[in-house]
Design a protein around this motif. Structure first.
Motif, mmCIF file in Angstrom:
data_model
loop_
_atom_site.group_PDB
_atom_site.id
_atom_site.type_symbol
_atom_site.label_atom_id
_atom_site.label_comp_id
_atom_site.label_asym_id
_atom_site.label_seq_id
_atom_site.Cartn_x
_atom_site.Cartn_y
_atom_site.Cartn_z
ATOM 1 N N GLU A 102 0.827 -1.224 0.000
ATOM 2 C CA GLU A 102 0.000 0.000 0.000
ATOM 3 C C GLU A 102 0.861 1.273 0.000
ATOM 4 O O GLU A 102 0.570 2.212 -0.735
ATOM 5 N N PRO A 103 1.951 1.330 0.838
ATOM 6 C CA PRO A 103 2.804 2.526 0.754
ATOM 7 C C PRO A 103 3.395 2.733 -0.648
ATOM 8 O O PRO A 103 3.522 3.872 -1.104
ATOM 9 N N LEU A 104 3.747 1.654 -1.347
ATOM 10 C CA LEU A 104 4.279 1.806 -2.711
ATOM 11 C C LEU A 104 3.201 2.358 -3.646
ATOM 12 O O LEU A 104 3.460 3.260 -4.449
ATOM 13 N N ILE A 105 1.977 1.819 -3.527
ATOM 14 C CA ILE A 105 0.875 2.317 -4.370
ATOM 15 C C ILE A 105 0.672 3.812 -4.123
ATOM 16 O O ILE A 105 0.525 4.605 -5.056
ATOM 17 N N LYS A 106 0.716 4.205 -2.865
ATOM 18 C CA LYS A 106 0.532 5.626 -2.537
ATOM 19 C C LYS A 106 1.679 6.469 -3.117
ATOM 20 O O LYS A 106 1.464 7.524 -3.723
ATOM 21 N N ALA A 107 2.911 5.973 -2.953
ATOM 22 C CA ALA A 107 4.067 6.734 -3.449
ATOM 23 C C ALA A 107 3.993 6.874 -4.970
ATOM 24 O O ALA A 107 4.291 7.943 -5.524
#
Ligand code: SF4
Ligand code: SF4
Length: 357
Positions: A102-107
C-alpha cells in the motif's frame, strides 16, 4: 553469449536471471498459486512459501532522467532495487513484504504514476517509436498514447471490462506495429511523391525497386538523371519505399490518415489467436490530441463494455454478435473501404516471390 575471443556479442535477448528479483530467481518455475487482490496488484506464492506482490503502474515511456531516477528511488525504497518494464511501458515492482504494497501504491500515485493495467482493465497502449526515434513515421506514437490514456485513465485503474483490453498504435503501416484488441494504425492514401533531384544521390535504386511488395517501382531517367517511377495503378500506398529512399516521400499532412482495427489477439487462452480487422478508416491525423481517433476508440470500448459477456475478449464478443451487429451497435459506418477487393492482390501479394514487409 561470447565469441571465440570471449567478447560479449551485444545482440539477442539477454539472460534475464541476473536482473531478476532474487526471490523470483530462487523460485523460478516453482510457483503454486497466484491471484489478483486488486487492480494493479498481482500475488504469487511459491512451493517454498515465499510470496511476491507485483505492483504495476503506467508510465509515459519517453522519460527524462528525473523520472527514471524517481522510479528507481521507489524501487530502492520498496522493491529491493528491482523493477521490470512490460512491452506496454508499464513498470512493475516486485515486493516481498506485504506491508510495503500500500505505501508503494501511494508513493506511485502521489508521483503521478497510476497503478492499474492488470486483469480485465485497459492496459497501457503498446506503441512504436514515432517522431522521436524513427525516420519514417506518418504520425507520432507516444503522443497518441498520451492523449488517449489521459481519456482512458479510469479504465486503466479499474477492472470493469469484460476481459483484458490491449491497445496498440503504429506510426507506419508496415513495420513494428502490433496485433491488438484495438489497433490505431497510420494509413497512407496516396502513392509517394518523388523528388527526382535527390534520388540519384540518396537512393540505391535496385534496393528500392526490390523493396516494393507489388513491383510498382521501376528505374527511370528523369530530366537526364537516373531516378525512379511508380506505377500508381499497382501501388498499395504501403510506404515501404520511404526508408531506403527518403526522396520517395509518402507522408502527407492531408493524405496520411489514421485507421482503427479491432479483434486482434495473440494469446491462445479460451480461443485461438486472431488477426485484427479494419473498422474505421480515413480519420484525420490530428496532432497533438487526435480527438477523432479518441472518440472512435472510446465508442468501441464503451460498446464492448456494455455488451460483452464476462471474460469475452473483443474478438470473442464480435464472433458471438457478428460483424453486422458490431457496426450497428457502434454506429460506425460500413463502407466500400472495408472490403478488400484490390484486384492486383491475387497475382502479386499472394503469388510473388517478393519479400513482404
Ligand atoms: S511503426 Fe514504422 S514509423 Fe513507427 S517506429 Fe516502427 S518503423 Fe518507424
Ligand atoms: S513500396 Fe509501397 S508505397 Fe512504395 S511504390 Fe511500392 S506499393 Fe507504393
Amino acid at each position: 553469449m561470447a565469441d571465440r575471443n570471449h567478447e560479449t556479442i551485444e545482440s539477442g535477448a539477454p539472460d534475464p536471471m541476473p536482473y531478476m528479483h532474487p526471490v523470483m530467481a530462487k523460485n523460478y518455475g516453482k510457483w503454486v498459486f497466484h491471484s489478483h487482490p486488486k487492480p494493479g496488484v498481482l500475488y504469487h506464492r511459491a512451493e517454498s512459501g515465499d510470496e511476491v506482490w507485483t505492483v504495476k503502474a503506467g508510465t509515459q515511456r519517453q522519460m527524462d532522467h528525473y523520472t527514471v531516477r524517481k522510479l528507481a528511488d521507489l524501487a530502492d525504497q520498496f522493491a529491493d532495487g528491482y523493477v521490470r518494464f512490460t512491452t506496454r511501458s508499464n513498470i512493475e515492482y516486485m515486493v516481498t513484504d506485504q506491508g510495503k504494497v500500500e505505501p508503494l501504491i501511494k508513493a506511485l500515485s502521489d508521483s503521478g504514476f497510476p497503478v492499474g493495467g492488470t486483469a480485465n482493465s485497459v492496459s497501457m497502449i503498446a506503441h512504436t517509436q514515432g517522431w522521436l526515434h524513427c525516420d519514417i513515421p506518418g504520425t507520432d506514437a507516444s503522443g497518441v498514447v498520451k492523449a488517449l490514456m489521459d481519456e482512458l485513465y479510469e479504465e486503466f485503474v479499474k477492472c470493469e471490462m469484460p476481459n483484458r483490453v490491449k491497445l496498440s498504435t503504429s506510426c507506419c503501416e508496415i513495420n513494428c506495429g502490433g496485433q491488438a484488441d484495438i489497433a490505431i494504425v497510420v494509413q497512407h492514401t496516396k502513392p509517394p511523391k518523388i523528388n527526382h533531384d535527390l534520388v540519384a544521390n540518396v537512393c540505391e535504386r535496385p534496393s528500392v525497386v526490390a523493396r516494393c511488395p507489388v513491383a510498382a517501382i521501376r528505374p527511370a531517367l528523369v530530366n537526364g538523371k537516373p531516378s525512379l517511377e511508380v506505377d500508381e495503378k499497382k501501388c498499395i500506398c504501403c510506404g515501404a519505399c520511404v526508408p531506403p529512399c527518403p526522396p520517395m516521400q509518402i507522408n502527407d499532412p492531408e493524405h496520411s490518415k489514421i485507421a482503427i482495427w479491432v479483434g486482434g489477439k495473440n494469446s491462445n487462452a479460451r480461443s485461438r489467436p486472431t488477426f485484427h480487422k479494419l473498422v474505421a478508416s480515413g480519420l484525420p491525423n490530428n496532432a497533438p490530441r487526435w480527438p477523432e481517433v479518441g472518440a472512435v476508440v472510446k465508442n468501441i470500448l464503451a460498446t464492448y463494455k456494455a455488451d460483452g459477456r464476462p471474460w469475452e475478449r473483443m474478438t470473442d464478443w464480435i464472433d458471438r454478435i457478428g460483424w453486422p451487429a458490431f457496426f450497428e451497435k457502434t454506429g460506425l459506418p460500413f463502407t466500400k473501404y472495408h472490403i478488400d477487393n484490390w484486384r492486383g492482390g491475387r497475382s502479386t501479394l499472394n503469388a510473388s516471390a517478393h519479400i513482404r514487409f
